[in-house]
Design an enzyme around this catalytic site. Structure first.
Site, PDB file in Angstrom:
ATOM      1  N   ASP A 113       6.713 -90.230   7.537  1.00  0.00           N
ATOM      2  CA  ASP A 113       7.601 -89.285   8.217  1.00  0.00           C
ATOM      3  C   ASP A 113       6.750 -88.114   8.672  1.00  0.00           C
ATOM      4  O   ASP A 113       5.781 -87.747   7.998  1.00  0.00           O
ATOM      5  CB  ASP A 113       8.673 -88.793   7.229  1.00  0.00           C
ATOM      6  N   LYS A 135       9.205 -83.923   3.228  1.00  0.00           N
ATOM      7  CA  LYS A 135       9.950 -85.117   2.787  1.00  0.00           C
ATOM      8  C   LYS A 135       8.996 -86.090   2.084  1.00  0.00           C
ATOM      9  O   LYS A 135       9.343 -86.697   1.064  1.00  0.00           O
ATOM     10  CB  LYS A 135      10.549 -85.838   4.001  1.00  0.00           C
ATOM     11  N   THR A 154      20.475 -97.111  14.382  1.00  0.00           N
ATOM     12  CA  THR A 154      21.519 -97.545  15.301  1.00  0.00           C
ATOM     13  C   THR A 154      21.070 -97.203  16.721  1.00  0.00           C
ATOM     14  O   THR A 154      20.856 -96.037  17.040  1.00  0.00           O
ATOM     15  CB  THR A 154      22.841 -96.814  14.988  1.00  0.00           C
ATOM     16  N   PHE A 199      23.725-101.385   7.692  1.00  0.00           N
ATOM     17  CA  PHE A 199      25.167-101.205   7.483  1.00  0.00           C
ATOM     18  C   PHE A 199      25.470-100.387   6.229  1.00  0.00           C
ATOM     19  O   PHE A 199      26.520-100.527   5.612  1.00  0.00           O
ATOM     20  CB  PHE A 199      25.868-102.574   7.417  1.00  0.00           C
ATOM     21  N   ARG A 207      26.523 -97.468   3.718  1.00  0.00           N
ATOM     22  CA  ARG A 207      27.461 -96.348   3.705  1.00  0.00           C
ATOM     23  C   ARG A 207      26.892 -95.262   2.811  1.00  0.00           C
ATOM     24  O   ARG A 207      26.388 -95.564   1.717  1.00  0.00           O
ATOM     25  CB  ARG A 207      28.813 -96.766   3.105  1.00  0.00           C
ATOM     26  N   PHE A 258      39.605 -99.646   5.063  1.00  0.00           N
ATOM     27  CA  PHE A 258      39.581 -98.719   6.202  1.00  0.00           C
ATOM     28  C   PHE A 258      40.953 -98.506   6.824  1.00  0.00           C
ATOM     29  O   PHE A 258      41.101 -98.325   8.009  1.00  0.00           O
ATOM     30  CB  PHE A 258      38.529 -99.150   7.243  1.00  0.00           C
ATOM     31  N   GLY A 312      44.483 -90.098   6.787  1.00  0.00           N
ATOM     32  CA  GLY A 312      44.075 -88.794   6.283  1.00  0.00           C
ATOM     33  C   GLY A 312      43.590 -87.879   7.374  1.00  0.00           C
ATOM     34  O   GLY A 312      44.219 -87.761   8.436  1.00  0.00           O
ATOM     35  N   CYS A 324      27.702 -91.052  11.583  1.00  0.00           N
ATOM     36  CA  CYS A 324      27.709 -92.347  12.272  1.00  0.00           C
ATOM     37  C   CYS A 324      28.919 -92.557  13.174  1.00  0.00           C
ATOM     38  O   CYS A 324      28.768 -92.634  14.394  1.00  0.00           O
ATOM     39  CB  CYS A 324      27.623 -93.465  11.248  1.00  0.00           C
TER      40      CYS A 324
HETATM   41  C1  UGA Z   1      29.455 -95.998   8.179  1.00  0.00           C
HETATM   42  C2  UGA Z   1      29.672 -97.510   8.013  1.00  0.00           C
HETATM   43  O1  UGA Z   1      30.716 -97.756   7.077  1.00  0.00           O
HETATM   44  C3  UGA Z   1      28.384 -98.182   7.545  1.00  0.00           C
HETATM   45  O2  UGA Z   1      28.567 -99.577   7.489  1.00  0.00           O
HETATM   46  C4  UGA Z   1      27.266 -97.865   8.553  1.00  0.00           C
HETATM   47  O3  UGA Z   1      26.026 -98.416   8.150  1.00  0.00           O
HETATM   48  C5  UGA Z   1      27.113 -96.351   8.657  1.00  0.00           C
HETATM   49  O4  UGA Z   1      28.364 -95.776   9.073  1.00  0.00           O
HETATM   50  C6  UGA Z   1      26.031 -96.082   9.658  1.00  0.00           C
HETATM   51  O5  UGA Z   1      26.192 -96.415  10.839  1.00  0.00           O
HETATM   52  O6  UGA Z   1      24.927 -95.638   9.280  1.00  0.00           O
HETATM   53  P1  UGA Z   1      29.425 -93.898   6.490  1.00  0.00           P
HETATM   54  O7  UGA Z   1      29.581 -93.080   7.727  1.00  0.00           O
HETATM   55  O8  UGA Z   1      28.367 -93.553   5.510  1.00  0.00           O
HETATM   56  O9  UGA Z   1      29.164 -95.451   6.898  1.00  0.00           O
HETATM   57  O10 UGA Z   1      30.774 -93.851   5.667  1.00  0.00           O
HETATM   58  P2  UGA Z   1      32.163 -94.647   5.645  1.00  0.00           P
HETATM   59  O11 UGA Z   1      32.461 -94.993   4.244  1.00  0.00           O
HETATM   60  O12 UGA Z   1      32.213 -95.727   6.628  1.00  0.00           O
HETATM   61  O13 UGA Z   1      33.201 -93.496   6.088  1.00  0.00           O
HETATM   62  C7  UGA Z   1      33.161 -92.913   7.378  1.00  0.00           C
HETATM   63  C8  UGA Z   1      34.285 -91.921   7.542  1.00  0.00           C
HETATM   64  O14 UGA Z   1      35.536 -92.580   7.653  1.00  0.00           O
HETATM   65  C9  UGA Z   1      34.452 -90.931   6.383  1.00  0.00           C
HETATM   66  O15 UGA Z   1      34.696 -89.649   6.927  1.00  0.00           O
HETATM   67  C10 UGA Z   1      35.677 -91.430   5.647  1.00  0.00           C
HETATM   68  O16 UGA Z   1      36.360 -90.395   4.989  1.00  0.00           O
HETATM   69  C11 UGA Z   1      36.495 -91.981   6.792  1.00  0.00           C
HETATM   70  N1  UGA Z   1      37.462 -93.034   6.377  1.00  0.00           N
HETATM   71  C12 UGA Z   1      37.007 -94.215   5.886  1.00  0.00           C
HETATM   72  C13 UGA Z   1      38.829 -92.818   6.536  1.00  0.00           C
HETATM   73  O17 UGA Z   1      39.267 -91.740   6.990  1.00  0.00           O
HETATM   74  N2  UGA Z   1      39.705 -93.807   6.179  1.00  0.00           N
HETATM   75  C14 UGA Z   1      39.279 -94.993   5.688  1.00  0.00           C
HETATM   76  O18 UGA Z   1      40.133 -95.856   5.411  1.00  0.00           O
HETATM   77  C15 UGA Z   1      37.900 -95.197   5.536  1.00  0.00           C
END
Ligand code: UGA
Length: 434
Positions: A30, A35, A121, A152, A154, A249, A253, A260
């Site tokens: 990096d 870091k 991405t 992928f 999270r 998902f 809320g 992402c």
């Molecule tokens: C997301 C994807 O889930 C990953 O698969 C992907 O690799 C990542 O983006 C990326 O592109 O790097 P992430 O953003 O870390 O992951 O978190 P998520 O768990 O997907 O949640 C995203 C947002 O959606 C959060 O703000 C969460 O609160 C919201 N959310 C999630 C809802 O409002 N309702 C739901 O049912 C699920």
């Protein structure tokens, strides 16, 4: 095979540590030396459960190291995972400056065959641009391949997502690249899906936008529930029983945040529009998501009428639980709007306070940073739940009620069961439920 991971941000660090844990010989690099210094000492600069332990375990094993010399990492690696960030530009598209810079550096330091793997991405067709850059700047006659292996992970569960993935997407256009990636991911051979590069690139964007669409969809349905006797929790549950829909998902809320979904939906819209495709469907997904703050502020006003000088406890600041990340967090817009209304805020989050302080510095009389949720609730006219941390779900509400000036809860994440909270004497507002 020696693997170089370029960029040790969120994706890069997890990738480097994960690949090392699979037994590979990995160097993470990096340009930010701080870091690298931290990672080399086993320190993870972000809050990500389990990552620190795994980093230290693999540093100790001796097959993982970090340095800030990109050129040296390129020369000494056979495979290069590109994990640099692709921030959002003003027009919604992804800024590919860092990917281009890295590609050029790989080209100029090509001292043998290299497999360049896109992990960040990136828009569909990025591999063609990488190949073109490589061809323009390539030193000598060495060959290379470009492949796509989108991530992928999270935030908050990145380590288990890496070590126990649903699928590993591999986009390749040569047998050599395919065989090398199959070897790297040998351990997960049943989960590998091989396709061409454009398809792999698009799988990533299409997946994120689909998940974002699911969230905006259930939020739209929750608005409908509020005008009727339907309850969004049970609507989501009933929908999710259909295996074609699935139950994940569908949590209504405050909408999606993070680094992402908001960025990727807009990037896909721009990508499509540039190709002459009508992308209204995804524009609407973004619009519905952005409107969640308005919806929440309306609820707060409906409960408290005038917000000026009211003390509001804002509980949960990270964009989701188990992370300290506040990028595109709904809390930011909510705090801004409440400050415009001249409310007094006491803010609390188990991990994200340090990051929020950089946006809303300490010292303003209208903002108090609380050391605990209970401290934030002292004298509050209402409690606003913004992130569904376990700690907040498990609050002692009897104790909370005693601390508050008015027992009012506005729950942006449907953390509590309406009946339970009301039984304790709270006035309770949530999303898409009575
Ligand atoms: C997301 C994807 O889930 C990953 O698969 C992907 O690799 C990542 O983006 C990326 O592109 O790097 P992430 O953003 O870390 O992951 O978190 P998520 O768990 O997907 O949640 C995203 C947002 O959606 C959060 O703000 C969460 O609160 C919201 N959310 C999630 C809802 O409002 N309702 C739901 O049912 C699920």
């Amino acid at each position: 095979m020696k693997i170089g991971v370029i960029g040790t941000g969120y994706v890069g660090l997890v990738t480097a540590v994960g690949l090392a844990d699979m037994g590979h010989n990995v160097t993470g690099t990096d340009k930010v030396t701080e870091k690298i210094e931290k990672a080399s000492r086993g320190i993870v600069p972000i809050y990500e459960p389990g990552l620190g332990d795994l980093l230290r375990k693999n540093l100790k094993k001796g097959n993982l190291c970090f340095n800030s010399d990109l050129e040296e990492t390129i020369r000494s690696s056979d495979v290069l995972f590109v994990c640099v960030n692709t921030p959002q530009r003003k027009d919604g598209s992804a800024d590919m400056t860092f990917v281009e810079g890295v590609s050029r550096c790989i080209a100029e330091n090509l001292n043998g065959y290299k497999l360049i793997v896109e992990k960040s991405t990136v828009p569909v067709r990025t591999s063609s641009w990488i190949k073109r850059t490589m061809t323009l700047y390539k030193a000598g006659e060495c060959s290379f391949d470009v492949a796509s292996n989108p991530e992928f992970l999270r935030e908050g569960s990145a380590v288990s997502d890496f070590l126990d993935p649903d699928r590993i997407i591999i986009g390749v256009e040569s047998d050599k690249a395919r065989d090398m990636l199959l070897k790297i991911y040998e351990k997960y051979k049943d989960k590998i899906y091989i396709t061409n590069i454009d398809t792999a690139e698009l799988i990533k964007h299409a997946s994120n936008s689909f998940l974002a669409m699911k969230i905006s969809y259930i939020n739209l349905i929750s608005d409908l529930c509020e005008k009727t006797d339907a309850d969004v929790e049970f609507v989501a549950k009933g929908m999710g029983l259909d295996s074609r829909i699935g139950k994940q998902f569908l949590q209504a809320g405050l909408g999606y945040g993070g680094s992402c979904f908001p960025k990727d939906v807009r990037a896909l819209v721009k990508m499509g529009e540039d190709l002459g495709i009508d992308m209204k469907l995804l524009k609407e997904v973004d619009r519905i998501n952005m409107a969640r703050t308005d919806m929440f502020i309306k609820k707060v006003k409906n409960a408290l009428w005038i917000l000026k000088n009211k003390k509001l406890a804002v509980l949960g600041l990270a964009f989701k639980p188990r992370t300290d990340d506040i990028r595109n967090a709904p809390s930011i817009h909510i705090i801004e709007r409440l400050l415009e209304e001249e409310a007094r805020l006491s803010l609390y989050d188990p991990e994200a306070v340090k990051n929020i302080k950089a946006l809303f510095p300490e010292g303003r009389p209208e903002i108090l940073y609380a050391a605990s949720a209970y401290q934030a609730l002292e004298g509050a006219n209402a409690a606003l739940f913004v992130t569904e941390w376990e700690e907040l779900k498990n609050l002692d509400l009897k104790k909370a009620k005693k601390l508050m000036e008015n027992p009012i809860i506005i729950d942006g994440r449907n953390i509590f069961k309406p009946g339970d909270v009301r039984k304790l004497g709270f006035e309770y507002y949530s999303i898409g439920r009575k």
